[in-house]
Structure formats: C-alpha cells, structure tokens
Design an enzyme around this catalytic site. Structure first.
Site: not given
Length: 171
Positions: A89, A99, A102, A104
C-alpha cells in the site's frame, strides 16, 4: 495481562491480484503478535466509492474480518498501517487512488474515539454497502457503537448502488 477486544476490519483491493491481496492481508493479520483472526466474510466485488473519475472502473474486492486483539487502539492502528505498507500500500496526497490493499478499522470493541489519528467506529461505515453487506453475513444483529440500528437494518435502508455483488469464487 492486557485486555482483549474484538475488532471489525474492512479489507479492500482494486489493484493487482485483488483476491490474493485480501488473502495476504488475512494471513498477515493472523500472524501479527496480539492479533487473532476469528472470522472472515465472503468476498464481494464492489463499485468504487469516492474515487477520481479516471478510476471509476477499478472494481474492488471487499471482505470484513473479525479479529481479537490485546493491542491498545493506537498500537492496533499502527499494526494495520504497517501490514498495509508491507503488502504494498502506498499512501499519497490524492485520496481514492487504486490500491493493492486497504484495511479500515470499523470497530474496536465498543470504543468511541475521535482523534486526528483515529475515529471509532469508522465514521462512514453505516453508509457503505461494501462494509455492511459482508458484516451482515457475519453479524446481522450487530449494532455499531453509538448507533441504535442493527447492521441488517442499516443495510436495508441503503440505496442499491453502488453495486455490491458476491464474488463467485469464494465462500
């Protein structure tokens, strides 16, 4: 002994071998000291959200994973960023670029936090089908910290787009 908390993570990839990116992220999470992978949702192919028009055709693969961690919130966030960087990343000044991975943090136990470094629960999770659909597969009756509706209720209230479709090659 440090307190153990359950955390919910949303994983996404729209660059390179997207499925392998999700698999590598799960493997990295499961071997990180203080993190134990408990469950993972099916994979969904999703239309990108909040991306520059030039990248609107870069479909994501997304999944939600549930982990148990003994790490403090800041250390957990740092671990997630380190895993992302290790998997390729690259963070840039322009948000929404493609990307390879990712990750989160959606929730960290029942913690509610709003700092420049970390906001919990994730401030846009309740409005994102690519988070709620895979989370509903694992925990349909879960209520995000500070919310009153279940994940299933939030999901039903969302418009049908952006599209989220179960990926055919995964469980």
């Amino acid at each position: 002994m440090p307190e153990s908390r359950e955390a919910i993570l949303s994983l996404g990839s729209n660059q390179g071998d997207r499925l392998a990116g999700l698999d590598r992220a799960c493997a990295a999470l499961d071997v990180w000291p203080g993190i134990l992978l408990l469950d993972r949702s099916p994979v969904y192919e999703t239309e990108p959200v909040d991306v520059p028009p030039a990248f609107s055709g870069h479909l994501y693969l997304n999944r939600v994973v549930i982990v148990n961690t003994t790490l403090a919130p800041a250390a957990f966030s740092n671990a997630i960023h380190t895993i992302e960087e290790h998997l390729g990343r690259v963070r840039g000044a322009t948000p929404g670029l493609p990307r390879v991975i990712d990750i989160d943090i959606i929730t960290f136990g029942r913690l509610r936090l709003d700092t420049p470094e970390l906001t919990l629960p994730h401030p846009r999770a309740r409005a994102r089908r690519f988070v709620l659909q895979p989370l509903a597969d694992l925990r349909p009756d879960f209520v995000l910290p500070g919310d009153t509706q279940t994940v299933s209720d939030l999901l039903r209230a969302l418009p049908p787009t952006p599209r989220v479709t179960r990926h055919p090659t995964t469980a």
